[in-house]
Design a protein around this motif. Structure first.
Motif, PDB file in Angstrom:
ATOM      1  N   ASP A  79     -76.722  -8.177  -5.902  1.00  0.00           N
ATOM      2  CA  ASP A  79     -75.303  -8.408  -6.227  1.00  0.00           C
ATOM      3  C   ASP A  79     -74.826  -7.532  -7.383  1.00  0.00           C
ATOM      4  N   THR A  81     -76.057  -7.327 -10.352  1.00  0.00           N
ATOM      5  CA  THR A  81     -76.430  -7.838 -11.668  1.00  0.00           C
ATOM      6  C   THR A  81     -77.605  -7.009 -12.156  1.00  0.00           C
ATOM      7  N   ASN A 101     -72.006  -5.626 -16.451  1.00  0.00           N
ATOM      8  CA  ASN A 101     -72.101  -6.706 -15.482  1.00  0.00           C
ATOM      9  C   ASN A 101     -70.760  -7.426 -15.351  1.00  0.00           C
ATOM     10  N   ALA A 105     -71.841 -12.420 -13.052  1.00  0.00           N
ATOM     11  CA  ALA A 105     -73.248 -12.101 -13.304  1.00  0.00           C
ATOM     12  C   ALA A 105     -73.672 -12.599 -14.686  1.00  0.00           C
ATOM     13  N   ARG A 108     -74.052 -16.358 -14.565  1.00  0.00           N
ATOM     14  CA  ARG A 108     -75.237 -16.754 -13.801  1.00  0.00           C
ATOM     15  C   ARG A 108     -76.516 -16.557 -14.623  1.00  0.00           C
TER      16      ARG A 108
END
Length: 122
Positions: A79, A81, A101, A105, A108
């Motif tokens: 993704d 990140t 990022n 991200a 998370r």
């Protein structure tokens, strides 16, 4: 006053129980405008639980596994990140550049880092 004494007693009890079971846990988080980072030192026997938790939080969506891996370098997930990680049994260091990022991200990775504390304490 009594609530304060009870709270202090609980803190001392938790600290003593951690030290008596040889679970020396030290987790620090730091954040500024550019970076979010975490350094965690914990009992080596908690490493597998931490790895599984990291797989659950980040690895399952990117075909990445942190289990049974010593890592010292930058990781790029599917993704997009990306962050630096150093992981050996009983130790993890993560440093994420917020400018590289997305906010998602960052959130998370930060949530995962905060959750690692719960994993190593339980």
């Amino acid at each position: 006053m009594r609530k304060l004494a009870i709270a202090l007693g609980i803190i001392i009890l938790l600290n003593t129980s951690c030290n008596n079971s040889n679970n020396n846990i030290n987790i620090t988080y730091s954040e500024d405008d550019q970076y979010y980072s975490m350094i965690a030192n914990f009992a080596k026997n908690k490493t597998r639980s931490v790895e599984k938790y990291m797989d659950y939080k980040l690895g399952h969506s990117s075909n990445m596994s942190f289990t049974n891996a010593s890592i010292d370098g930058r990781i790029a997930l599917d993704d997009h990140t990306n962050f630096y990680i150093k992981k050996i049994p009983g130790h993890i260091k993560i440093k994420l550049d917020k400018n590289e990022n997305s906010p998602e991200a960052y959130n998370r990775v930060k949530a995962m880092c905060l959750g690692i504390k719960k994993v190593v304490i339980n």
